[in-house]
Design a protein around this motif. Structure first.
Motif, PDB file in Angstrom:
ATOM      1  N   GLY A  48      20.821  31.588  48.496  1.00 51.38           N
ATOM      2  CA  GLY A  48      21.132  30.190  48.217  1.00 51.38           C
ATOM      3  C   GLY A  48      22.436  29.806  48.891  1.00 51.38           C
ATOM      4  N   PRO A  49      23.145  28.794  48.369  1.00 56.04           N
ATOM      5  CA  PRO A  49      24.422  28.403  48.979  1.00 56.04           C
ATOM      6  C   PRO A  49      25.403  29.577  49.010  1.00 56.04           C
ATOM      7  N   LEU A  50      26.230  29.628  50.041  1.00 54.90           N
ATOM      8  CA  LEU A  50      27.215  30.698  50.174  1.00 54.90           C
ATOM      9  C   LEU A  50      28.138  30.749  48.964  1.00 54.90           C
ATOM     10  N   VAL A  51      28.508  29.582  48.459  1.00 54.74           N
ATOM     11  CA  VAL A  51      29.344  29.464  47.266  1.00 54.74           C
ATOM     12  C   VAL A  51      28.742  28.391  46.368  1.00 54.74           C
ATOM     13  N   ARG A  52      28.589  28.678  45.084  1.00 55.86           N
ATOM     14  CA  ARG A  52      28.165  27.640  44.143  1.00 55.86           C
ATOM     15  C   ARG A  52      28.930  27.797  42.834  1.00 55.86           C
ATOM     16  N   LYS A  53      29.175  26.673  42.209  1.00 54.83           N
ATOM     17  CA  LYS A  53      29.923  26.690  40.962  1.00 54.83           C
ATOM     18  C   LYS A  53      29.119  27.395  39.877  1.00 54.83           C
ATOM     19  N   LEU A  54      29.814  28.137  39.028  1.00 51.42           N
ATOM     20  CA  LEU A  54      29.162  28.775  37.900  1.00 51.42           C
ATOM     21  C   LEU A  54      28.746  27.734  36.868  1.00 51.42           C
ATOM     22  N   PRO A  55      27.564  27.872  36.292  1.00 52.98           N
ATOM     23  CA  PRO A  55      27.205  27.011  35.167  1.00 52.98           C
ATOM     24  C   PRO A  55      28.153  27.275  34.000  1.00 52.98           C
ATOM     25  N   ASP A  56      28.128  26.412  33.026  1.00 57.49           N
ATOM     26  CA  ASP A  56      28.932  26.602  31.821  1.00 57.49           C
ATOM     27  C   ASP A  56      28.260  27.654  30.943  1.00 57.49           C
ATOM     28  N   PHE A  57      28.845  28.850  30.894  1.00 56.83           N
ATOM     29  CA  PHE A  57      28.299  29.939  30.095  1.00 56.83           C
ATOM     30  C   PHE A  57      28.761  29.890  28.641  1.00 56.83           C
ATOM     31  N   GLY A  58      29.598  28.948  28.298  1.00 58.12           N
ATOM     32  CA  GLY A  58      30.124  28.896  26.939  1.00 58.12           C
ATOM     33  C   GLY A  58      30.992  30.110  26.663  1.00 58.12           C
ATOM     34  N   ASP A  59      30.686  30.829  25.603  1.00 62.05           N
ATOM     35  CA  ASP A  59      31.472  32.002  25.212  1.00 62.05           C
ATOM     36  C   ASP A  59      31.061  33.270  25.957  1.00 62.05           C
ATOM     37  N   LEU A  60      30.034  33.203  26.786  1.00 58.15           N
ATOM     38  CA  LEU A  60      29.558  34.390  27.487  1.00 58.15           C
ATOM     39  C   LEU A  60      30.476  34.716  28.668  1.00 58.15           C
ATOM     40  N   PRO A  61      30.641  36.003  28.990  1.00 58.70           N
ATOM     41  CA  PRO A  61      31.541  36.375  30.090  1.00 58.70           C
ATOM     42  C   PRO A  61      31.007  35.941  31.450  1.00 58.70           C
ATOM     43  N   ALA A  62      31.916  35.568  32.338  1.00 56.14           N
ATOM     44  CA  ALA A  62      31.534  35.120  33.679  1.00 56.14           C
ATOM     45  C   ALA A  62      30.840  36.225  34.470  1.00 56.14           C
ATOM     46  N   SER A  63      31.102  37.478  34.124  1.00 58.42           N
ATOM     47  CA  SER A  63      30.483  38.600  34.840  1.00 58.42           C
ATOM     48  C   SER A  63      28.967  38.591  34.748  1.00 58.42           C
ATOM     49  N   LEU A  64      28.405  37.905  33.753  1.00 61.41           N
ATOM     50  CA  LEU A  64      26.946  37.866  33.620  1.00 61.41           C
ATOM     51  C   LEU A  64      26.288  37.142  34.786  1.00 61.41           C
ATOM     52  N   ALA A  65      27.087  36.392  35.564  1.00 63.77           N
ATOM     53  CA  ALA A  65      26.543  35.690  36.726  1.00 63.77           C
ATOM     54  C   ALA A  65      26.067  36.654  37.806  1.00 63.77           C
ATOM     55  N   ILE A  66      26.513  37.920  37.759  1.00 64.82           N
ATOM     56  CA  ILE A  66      25.979  38.929  38.672  1.00 64.82           C
ATOM     57  C   ILE A  66      25.200  39.981  37.899  1.00 64.82           C
ATOM     58  N   GLY A  67      24.869  39.658  36.633  1.00 62.64           N
ATOM     59  CA  GLY A  67      24.110  40.562  35.779  1.00 62.64           C
ATOM     60  C   GLY A  67      22.861  39.890  35.253  1.00 62.64           C
ATOM     61  N   CYS A  68      22.733  39.833  33.938  1.00 62.10           N
ATOM     62  CA  CYS A  68      21.493  39.334  33.356  1.00 62.10           C
ATOM     63  C   CYS A  68      21.307  37.831  33.526  1.00 62.10           C
ATOM     64  N   LEU A  69      22.362  37.102  33.912  1.00 58.04           N
ATOM     65  CA  LEU A  69      22.223  35.681  34.238  1.00 58.04           C
ATOM     66  C   LEU A  69      22.332  35.441  35.735  1.00 58.04           C
ATOM     67  N   GLY A  70      22.164  36.499  36.495  1.00 59.33           N
ATOM     68  CA  GLY A  70      22.249  36.411  37.947  1.00 59.33           C
ATOM     69  C   GLY A  70      21.078  37.116  38.603  1.00 59.33           C
ATOM     70  N   MET A  71      21.317  37.665  39.772  1.00 60.69           N
ATOM     71  CA  MET A  71      20.246  38.241  40.567  1.00 60.69           C
ATOM     72  C   MET A  71      19.396  39.270  39.811  1.00 60.69           C
ATOM     73  N   PRO A  72      19.985  40.238  39.074  1.00 61.46           N
ATOM     74  CA  PRO A  72      19.134  41.193  38.356  1.00 61.46           C
ATOM     75  C   PRO A  72      18.261  40.534  37.286  1.00 61.46           C
ATOM     76  N   GLY A  73      18.860  39.625  36.502  1.00 54.49           N
ATOM     77  CA  GLY A  73      18.083  38.938  35.482  1.00 54.49           C
ATOM     78  C   GLY A  73      16.983  38.082  36.078  1.00 54.49           C
ATOM     79  N   LEU A  74      17.284  37.409  37.184  1.00 53.97           N
ATOM     80  CA  LEU A  74      16.281  36.582  37.849  1.00 53.97           C
ATOM     81  C   LEU A  74      15.163  37.428  38.452  1.00 53.97           C
ATOM     82  N   THR A  75      15.515  38.605  38.931  1.00 56.32           N
ATOM     83  CA  THR A  75      14.497  39.532  39.440  1.00 56.32           C
ATOM     84  C   THR A  75      13.517  39.894  38.334  1.00 56.32           C
ATOM     85  N   ALA A  76      14.053  40.206  37.161  1.00 52.47           N
ATOM     86  CA  ALA A  76      13.205  40.526  36.023  1.00 52.47           C
ATOM     87  C   ALA A  76      12.366  39.323  35.608  1.00 52.47           C
TER      88      ALA A  76
END
Length: 333
Positions: free
Chosen positions: A107-135
Motif C-alpha cells: 500500500g502507501p509507503l507511509v500511512r497514518k495509524l488508525p486510532d487504536f484507543g488503549d491498544l499498543p501501537a506495535s499491533l500495527a505490525i502484529g495482529c492488527l497489521g500484516m500478520p493479522g490480515l494474512t490470517a
C-alpha cells in the motif's frame, strides 16, 4: 541540523540459516532541512518476518520490512510532527521520505495509524497489521471457512497462526494447532484451541488420528515439508481446502527436497489455495476494523516477543527460524 541514522544491509546472500555475518550495520547523516512535501520519520517498532529470508534483497541493499514510526520533522501539512505512522521503510532508524503516498508492496509507503484507543501501537505490525490480515483474508476469503469445519493450523503460536486459530473459533470451528514447545502449546490452550500438540514430541499422523478421526476440512499451512506431506496423504478430507501461507521448515534448505503431493491433490480433488496478503492491500481498512473489534471484545488475544535495541535486528530475525518467538516478533528501536 543533522542526525546520524543507522540501517542494516545484507552483507552477503543467505546460504542456509541466516547468520550474524550476513548483515552489516551502516551509518549515514540525515539532514533535518526538508524539501516541501518531505517528512523525516523515526522508527519505534520494527518487524521481522520469515518472508524476508527470500524477499530478493541483494547484497548491499537495506533489509526490507514495515515499521511503526513517529514523524520527527515535517515539511508536509498532511503529516504533522508527532504523527504515528506505519511505513514500509525497512531496517532503518531514521528515514527521509520525499513522497509518503508513494506506492509500496503493501500500500502507501507511509500511512497514518488508525486510532487504536488503549491498544499498543506495535499491533500495527502484529495482529492488527500484516500478520493479522494474512490470517483474516487467508482464512475467510481464500479458505472459505465455515461453522463446523475442522481446521488444522501449524506454527500456531506464531503471529499468523495464532490469529488463524482464534478467527476459526469465532466462526464456530473445531481448531487443532501445533507448536514446538510446552510454553507455546500452553498458550494455545489458553486462547481457545480445541486440541494442541507439540510436533517435536508426537507425530503428525498419530496425533491427527486421535484429534481428527474423520479428517481435516481446512488446513492452514505455514510449515510445508514432511508435515504437509503427512496431512495431505492421510488426513485431509476429500475435496478439502489447503491455504498455503508459508513453508518455514524449508526456508533455509540449501538442497530442495520436494516430495510430490500431486497424486493426493488429484485423487482427493483437493483445493490448494496460495495466499499472499499484498493481493488484499485495497481491503486493509476492512480487515483492520474487524480485527480491532475482535481484539477489543477479547475474542482475539495476542502475544509479542519484543527484542530491545535496533542493533539486535539480525538476532531477532535469526531467532524466528529457531522458533524463539511466541506471537509476533518485534524489535523496539
Amino acid at each position: 541540523m543533522a542526525q546520524t541514522a543507522k540501517k542494516w544491509t545484507l552483507a552477503k546472500a543467505f546460504e542456509g540459516t541466516p547468520k550474524p555475518s550476513d548483515f552489516k550495520l551502516e551509518e549515514e547523516s540525515i539532514s533535518f532541512n526538508l524539501k516541501p512535501g518531505e517528512i523525516l520519520v523515526e522508527a519505534i517498532y520494527l518487524t521481522v518476518d520469515p518472508y524476508m529470508r527470500g524477499a530478493g534483497v541483494e547484497p548491499g541493499q537495506t533489509m526490507i520490512g514495515e515499521q511503526v514510526a513517529r514523524v520527527k520533522v515535517s515539511n508536509n501539512p498532511a503529516y504533522p510532527e508527532g504523527t504515528l505512522v506505519l511505513s514500509y521503510l525497512g531496517w532503518r532508524s531514521l528515514t527521509v521520505v520525499p513522497k509518503p503516498e508513494e506506492a509500496s508492496r503493501l500500500g502507501p509507503l507511509v500511512r497514518k495509524l488508525p486510532d487504536f484507543g488503549d491498544l499498543p501501537a506495535s499491533l500495527a505490525i502484529g495482529c492488527l497489521g500484516m500478520p493479522g490480515l494474512t490470517a483474516y483474508f487467508g482464512l475467510l476469503d481464500r479458505g472459505k471457512v465455515k461453522a463446523g469445519d475442522t481446521v488444522l493450523v501449524n506454527a500456531a503460536a506464531g503471529a499468523v497462526g495464532s490469529v488463524v486459530g482464534q478467527i476459526a473459533k469465532i466462526k464456530g470451528c473445531t481448531v487443532i494447532g501445533s507448536a514446538g514447545s510446552k510454553e507455546k502449546c500452553d498458550w494455545l490452550k489458553e486462547i481457545g484451541f480445541d486440541h494442541v500438540f507439540n510436533y517435536k514430541e508426537t507425530s503428525v499422523d498419530d496425533t491427527l488420528k486421535k484429534f481428527a478421526p474423520d479428517g481435516i476440512d481446512l488446513y492452514f499451512d505455514n510449515v510445508g515439508g514432511d508435515y504437509t506431506y503427512a496431512v495431505l496423504q492421510n488426513h485431509i478430507k476429500f475435496a478439502g481446502r489447503v491455504v498455503v501461507c508459508g513453508a518455514i521448515s524449508q526456508s533455509n534448505d540449501i538442497e530442495k527436497k520436494e516430495r510430490s503431493t500431486y497424486r493426493f491433490i488429484i485423487y482427493k480433488q483437493l483445493n490448494i489455495l496460495g495466499l499472499i496478503v499484498v493481493a488484499y492491500k485495497d481491503r486493509v481498512p476492512e480487515g483492520v476494523t474487524q480485527l480491532m473489534q475482535w481484539v477489543k471484545e477479547g475474542k482475539i488475544k495476542y502475544k509479542e516477543t519484543i527484542t530491545k535495541g535496533f542493533e539486535r535486528m539480525p538476532e531477532a530475525f535469526i531467532d524466528l527460524f529457531k522458533g524463539g518467538n511466541i506471537g509476533k516478533a518485534i524489535v523496539k528501536a
